[in-house]
Design a protein around this motif. Structure first.
Motif, mmCIF file in Angstrom:
data_model
loop_
_atom_site.group_PDB
_atom_site.id
_atom_site.type_symbol
_atom_site.label_atom_id
_atom_site.label_comp_id
_atom_site.label_asym_id
_atom_site.label_seq_id
_atom_site.Cartn_x
_atom_site.Cartn_y
_atom_site.Cartn_z
ATOM 1 N N GLN A 1 0.834 -1.205 0.000
ATOM 2 C CA GLN A 1 0.000 0.000 0.000
ATOM 3 C C GLN A 1 0.866 1.251 0.000
ATOM 4 O OE1 GLN A 1 -2.371 -1.580 3.412
ATOM 5 N NE2 GLN A 1 -4.122 -0.775 2.305
ATOM 6 N N VAL A 2 1.954 1.244 0.786
ATOM 7 C CA VAL A 2 2.886 2.377 0.811
ATOM 8 C C VAL A 2 3.462 2.617 -0.585
ATOM 9 C CG1 VAL A 2 5.172 3.082 1.608
ATOM 10 C CG2 VAL A 2 3.508 2.233 3.249
ATOM 11 N N LEU A 3 3.802 1.537 -1.269
ATOM 12 C CA LEU A 3 4.421 1.644 -2.588
ATOM 13 C C LEU A 3 3.396 1.795 -3.708
ATOM 14 C CD1 LEU A 3 7.210 -1.067 -2.224
ATOM 15 C CD2 LEU A 3 7.410 1.409 -1.937
ATOM 16 N N CYS A 4 2.118 1.879 -3.331
ATOM 17 C CA CYS A 4 1.028 2.047 -4.302
ATOM 18 C C CYS A 4 0.915 0.861 -5.259
ATOM 19 C CB CYS A 4 1.184 3.351 -5.084
ATOM 20 S SG CYS A 4 1.151 4.805 -4.034
ATOM 21 N N ASN A 5 1.240 -0.319 -4.737
ATOM 22 C CA ASN A 5 1.093 -1.545 -5.519
ATOM 23 C C ASN A 5 -0.136 -2.346 -5.101
ATOM 24 O OD1 ASN A 5 3.482 -1.032 -6.930
ATOM 25 N ND2 ASN A 5 4.726 -2.054 -5.380
#
Length: 215
Positions: free
Chosen positions: A104-108
């Motif tokens: 989620q942090v890496l927008c994956n």
């Protein structure tokens, strides 16, 4: 020497990125993408909460003797006001966040960006991460200050090269913490900005000591 090969770098944990500027783009050494790490903190942006200074803990892959740090900024409306850098001599940091949270942090993975930041799940996530981060003995190694917002376009480098006194401290660590400070909403209003972005993170490392290579 400035680290250019960053294949060993990874994000250990961090505050949220925006989906159109994932954190990994701040050190993937691919400036052609024209992106970088966006984070949303400024009060009122898309009704997002003020979650504090955006930060990331980056695993450099191995202990590194720092000789300097720096960033590459982008256009004026996304310039951070300043960026602080920290290292820790702690040899291993692990299990702070789950793989799902990292994605989620890496927008994956969904949700991410504004959708996640505005959720109660993100509030709980951020509290957990900040509590874990507070237990780590961070050493402040440098601060890059932009100074003032200017109506300038194009990328600009801000770097600190350590002097002999700083080098003698042998600031070595595997983990680098990067924390951005935003211009205030009032300062941003002058040029219409409401966010911040780091296009690239630089690490300058000691490669030789008295002519002998440093691992």
């Amino acid at each position: 020497e400035i680290t250019t090969g960053k294949s060993e770098w990874s994000v250990e944990y961090a505050s949220a990125s925006m989906p159109f500027g994932p954190l990994a783009q701040a050190f993937d050494n691919n400036l052609d993408a024209g992106q970088g790490w966006f984070s949303q903190v400024v009060d009122g942006y898309n009704n997002s909460p003020n979650t504090g200074a955006p930060f990331a803990v980056i695993d450099l892959g191995k202990s590194t003797w720092l000789a300097g740090v720096g960033i590459l900024t982008s256009v004026h409306d996304v310039m951070p006001k300043s960026v602080d850098f920290y290292i820790t001599r702690q040899e291993l940091i692990e299990n702070v966040i789950t793989e799902q949270e990292l994605n989620q942090v890496l927008c994956n993975a969904e949700p991410n960006g504004d959708g996640w930041v505005n959720s109660s799940d993100y509030t709980a996530y951020l509290a957990k991460v900040k509590a874990a981060d507070a237990e780590i003995d961070w050493i402040h190694v440098g601060k890059v200050e932009i100074g003032a917002l200017i109506p300038e376009f194009g990328q600009k480098e801000y770097r600190i090269d350590f002097d002999d006194t700083k080098l003698a401290e042998e600031l070595k660590g595997r983990y680098l913490k990067v924390e951005a400070t935003f211009f205030s909403a009032e300062e941003h209003a002058v040029l219409g900005g409401d966010r911040a972005k780091i296009s690239e993170i630089f690490v300058k490392k000691v490669s030789k000591r008295n002519g002998v290579a440093v691992d």
